[in-house]
Design a protein around this motif. Sequence first.
Motif, PDB file in Angstrom:
ATOM      1  N   VAL A   1       0.867  -1.184   0.000  1.00 40.02           N
ATOM      2  CA  VAL A   1       0.000   0.000   0.000  1.00 40.02           C
ATOM      3  C   VAL A   1       0.896   1.223   0.000  1.00 40.02           C
ATOM      4  O   VAL A   1       1.757   1.384   0.862  1.00 40.02           O
ATOM      5  N   GLU A   2       0.726   2.099  -1.000  1.00 39.65           N
ATOM      6  CA  GLU A   2       1.584   3.268  -1.152  1.00 39.65           C
ATOM      7  C   GLU A   2       0.733   4.541  -1.210  1.00 39.65           C
ATOM      8  O   GLU A   2      -0.359   4.542  -1.804  1.00 39.65           O
ATOM      9  N   PRO A   3       1.232   5.639  -0.625  1.00 43.45           N
ATOM     10  CA  PRO A   3       0.504   6.921  -0.766  1.00 43.45           C
ATOM     11  C   PRO A   3       0.568   7.421  -2.210  1.00 43.45           C
ATOM     12  O   PRO A   3       1.589   7.259  -2.885  1.00 43.45           O
ATOM     13  N   ALA A   4      -0.532   8.012  -2.676  1.00 43.65           N
ATOM     14  CA  ALA A   4      -0.588   8.505  -4.062  1.00 43.65           C
ATOM     15  C   ALA A   4      -0.822  10.009  -4.133  1.00 43.65           C
ATOM     16  O   ALA A   4      -0.908  10.578  -5.216  1.00 43.65           O
ATOM     17  N   GLY A   5      -0.921  10.676  -2.977  1.00 43.28           N
ATOM     18  CA  GLY A   5      -1.161  12.116  -2.962  1.00 43.28           C
ATOM     19  C   GLY A   5      -2.630  12.456  -3.171  1.00 43.28           C
ATOM     20  O   GLY A   5      -3.438  11.618  -3.629  1.00 43.28           O
ATOM     21  N   ASP A   6      -2.999  13.687  -2.865  1.00 43.14           N
ATOM     22  CA  ASP A   6      -4.380  14.158  -3.055  1.00 43.14           C
ATOM     23  C   ASP A   6      -5.396  13.283  -2.329  1.00 43.14           C
ATOM     24  O   ASP A   6      -6.502  13.042  -2.828  1.00 43.14           O
ATOM     25  N   GLY A   7      -5.010  12.743  -1.149  1.00 42.12           N
ATOM     26  CA  GLY A   7      -5.942  11.934  -0.365  1.00 42.12           C
ATOM     27  C   GLY A   7      -6.199  10.567  -0.959  1.00 42.12           C
ATOM     28  O   GLY A   7      -7.211   9.936  -0.630  1.00 42.12           O
ATOM     29  N   LYS A   8      -5.303  10.132  -1.861  1.00 41.78           N
ATOM     30  CA  LYS A   8      -5.476   8.834  -2.518  1.00 41.78           C
ATOM     31  C   LYS A   8      -4.391   7.848  -2.054  1.00 41.78           C
ATOM     32  O   LYS A   8      -3.324   8.231  -1.587  1.00 41.78           O
ATOM     33  N   THR A   9      -4.691   6.566  -2.202  1.00 38.64           N
ATOM     34  CA  THR A   9      -3.754   5.481  -1.866  1.00 38.64           C
ATOM     35  C   THR A   9      -3.725   4.482  -3.008  1.00 38.64           C
ATOM     36  O   THR A   9      -4.749   4.237  -3.649  1.00 38.64           O
ATOM     37  N   LEU A  10      -2.524   3.905  -3.246  1.00 31.32           N
ATOM     38  CA  LEU A  10      -2.383   2.837  -4.241  1.00 31.32           C
ATOM     39  C   LEU A  10      -2.318   1.495  -3.528  1.00 31.32           C
ATOM     40  O   LEU A  10      -1.486   1.284  -2.637  1.00 31.32           O
ATOM     41  N   VAL A  11      -3.204   0.589  -3.911  1.00 32.51           N
ATOM     42  CA  VAL A  11      -3.163  -0.785  -3.408  1.00 32.51           C
ATOM     43  C   VAL A  11      -2.627  -1.648  -4.538  1.00 32.51           C
ATOM     44  O   VAL A  11      -3.226  -1.738  -5.619  1.00 32.51           O
ATOM     45  N   LEU A  12      -1.472  -2.296  -4.309  1.00 29.37           N
ATOM     46  CA  LEU A  12      -0.799  -3.058  -5.361  1.00 29.37           C
ATOM     47  C   LEU A  12      -1.456  -4.426  -5.527  1.00 29.37           C
ATOM     48  O   LEU A  12      -1.618  -5.172  -4.557  1.00 29.37           O
ATOM     49  N   LEU A  13      -1.797  -4.761  -6.755  1.00 26.82           N
ATOM     50  CA  LEU A  13      -2.502  -5.996  -7.059  1.00 26.82           C
ATOM     51  C   LEU A  13      -1.585  -6.993  -7.764  1.00 26.82           C
ATOM     52  O   LEU A  13      -0.608  -6.611  -8.423  1.00 26.82           O
ATOM     53  N   LYS A  14      -1.919  -8.269  -7.659  1.00 26.95           N
ATOM     54  CA  LYS A  14      -1.073  -9.343  -8.202  1.00 26.95           C
ATOM     55  C   LYS A  14      -1.408  -9.680  -9.660  1.00 26.95           C
ATOM     56  O   LYS A  14      -1.399 -10.853 -10.044  1.00 26.95           O
ATOM     57  N   PHE A  15      -1.651  -8.640 -10.493  1.00 23.21           N
ATOM     58  CA  PHE A  15      -2.001  -8.841 -11.900  1.00 23.21           C
ATOM     59  C   PHE A  15      -1.203  -7.864 -12.756  1.00 23.21           C
ATOM     60  O   PHE A  15      -1.062  -6.687 -12.399  1.00 23.21           O
ATOM     61  N   PRO A  16      -0.684  -8.317 -13.911  1.00 20.69           N
ATOM     62  CA  PRO A  16       0.162  -7.451 -14.732  1.00 20.69           C
ATOM     63  C   PRO A  16      -0.605  -6.401 -15.526  1.00 20.69           C
ATOM     64  O   PRO A  16      -0.039  -5.380 -15.910  1.00 20.69           O
ATOM     65  N   ASP A  17      -1.898  -6.614 -15.790  1.00 22.91           N
ATOM     66  CA  ASP A  17      -2.673  -5.580 -16.484  1.00 22.91           C
ATOM     67  C   ASP A  17      -4.155  -5.738 -16.138  1.00 22.91           C
ATOM     68  O   ASP A  17      -4.589  -6.769 -15.624  1.00 22.91           O
ATOM     69  N   GLU A  18      -4.896  -4.700 -16.481  1.00 31.83           N
ATOM     70  CA  GLU A  18      -6.291  -4.633 -16.071  1.00 31.83           C
ATOM     71  C   GLU A  18      -7.141  -5.727 -16.702  1.00 31.83           C
ATOM     72  O   GLU A  18      -8.107  -6.205 -16.097  1.00 31.83           O
ATOM     73  N   ALA A  19      -6.759  -6.170 -17.903  1.00 38.58           N
ATOM     74  CA  ALA A  19      -7.550  -7.177 -18.607  1.00 38.58           C
ATOM     75  C   ALA A  19      -7.590  -8.513 -17.864  1.00 38.58           C
ATOM     76  O   ALA A  19      -8.501  -9.321 -18.069  1.00 38.58           O
ATOM     77  N   LEU A  20      -6.597  -8.751 -16.992  1.00 41.02           N
ATOM     78  CA  LEU A  20      -6.536 -10.023 -16.285  1.00 41.02           C
ATOM     79  C   LEU A  20      -7.217  -9.983 -14.916  1.00 41.02           C
ATOM     80  O   LEU A  20      -7.204 -10.973 -14.184  1.00 41.02           O
ATOM     81  N   LEU A  21      -7.792  -8.848 -14.563  1.00 41.76           N
ATOM     82  CA  LEU A  21      -8.485  -8.747 -13.281  1.00 41.76           C
ATOM     83  C   LEU A  21      -9.678  -9.702 -13.235  1.00 41.76           C
ATOM     84  O   LEU A  21     -10.520  -9.683 -14.143  1.00 41.76           O
ATOM     85  N   PRO A  22      -9.807 -10.521 -12.227  1.00 36.72           N
ATOM     86  CA  PRO A  22     -10.986 -11.386 -12.100  1.00 36.72           C
ATOM     87  C   PRO A  22     -12.245 -10.526 -11.938  1.00 36.72           C
ATOM     88  O   PRO A  22     -12.199  -9.460 -11.318  1.00 36.72           O
ATOM     89  N   PRO A  23     -13.343 -10.962 -12.485  1.00 39.24           N
ATOM     90  CA  PRO A  23     -14.582 -10.174 -12.441  1.00 39.24           C
ATOM     91  C   PRO A  23     -15.002  -9.769 -11.030  1.00 39.24           C
ATOM     92  O   PRO A  23     -15.449  -8.638 -10.813  1.00 39.24           O
TER      93      PRO A  23
END
Length: 453
Positions: free
Chosen positions: A65-87
Amino acid sequence: MRSYSAEYLDLTPPVHRGLKEIVDKSIFRKDLNIIAAKIDARKTQTIARALRDKAILHIRSYRNVEPAGDGKTLVLLKFPDEALLPPDVREFLEKEGAEFVPYTMELDYDHWTADDILQSVLPEDLAEQHPSGFAMVGHIAHLNLPEEYLPYKHIIGQVILEKNSAVRTVVNKLQTIDDADHVFRVFKMELLAGVPDYVVSHMEQGCKFTFDFTEVYWNSRLQTEHTRIVDMLKPTDLVADPFAGVGPFAIPAAKKGCAVFANDLNPSSYHYLNKNTISNKVKDLIVSSNEDGRKFIRYVFRQAWDMPMPPHRPKEKGESRRAAKRPPAPALARWAPEHARKRITHFVMNLPQSAIEFLDAFRGVLAPANMGDRPLSGEYSDSGSMPMIHCYCFTRFLEPAEAEADIRQRVEAGMGHPLGEEVSLYNVRSVAPNKDMYCISFRLPYEVAFAAA
């Protein structure tokens, strides 16, 4: 929501086969391209909890979990691109207002385990079964490398040293138990990495053991066995240990309340046994000696009779604090002679290579030829009052029934008498593909103890 593996990601370090030493760790740098969920920072805990074992990427020494600025946070996922995200993962994150963004993780040497690095540097035919396992003795990592790994022994030692913060010294054993010094069971070893400091402090069963690992025998794999034997002892027992080493049986037994006669032929073991007896505050309950085991077995019965050990006295609540505030009482005033411990109740014979060969020393130990005119009837009056003997040995028979038959035959031959009914056999561990270590526990036959010379 189901859990998903990181099967789409190559989480292995860069391959550099055949290295003998790691000089430049930057060669293990690697960029890993993944996607991250950009979310409202206030939802971080809720989302991280929901996806912790399902879709979040976990990598050693890397925050997911990394800070992204502007009140946002990045949660790192175990997928190389968005197309592989499980539904189900996508649906959950979109409901939480997440935005999917690319993210590059910069991995280096520190992010991989010893297993990962060794699989990337050893030749391919050796990498799969690489010997990253080791025994810890204090600050020393102790390896027993097969011959085919010896050309890479220093890089193996280096990686183990650097990947384990508790390790300061890495050594490789150069001999088997059969080739080692038969008398003292001391192995030759070589330094692979770290500092040449072989005096260790090792904790076991709540006791601290100090010793020079190059001068004495110690096997951390026997900790469970040490505990098993000590657990079966009663605080009132009087124990004799002919092959005591630095005290792995004797000192925990004394901590429990047992009185112990502890002996070892190795002068270094004897030195550290005494040191450990003092540091663990059981000096009043252990009498040490530096003699041959056979001689010890013969005279310890006389010693126990002539120099009886103090009786067990349970500590009262808060006694240790009160005792610290008052001067110690004179030794002879602490207990009445009639309550002394004279009868040895257990022998622990942890010399598996040859302990059976010492069993003949028990023939006649309580006979007049050894004990003189000491009135033994009140202590060693019948078969049930004979000591239990816990004798360690090796066998080449791997089937339990065959192993038992082999060990019983050798023990009975050693004593020159059949065993009684009180016998048990315990498989301690496998020490080689065709060699097991056992402990046979039996009551010393009355007929052996009182046999004529």
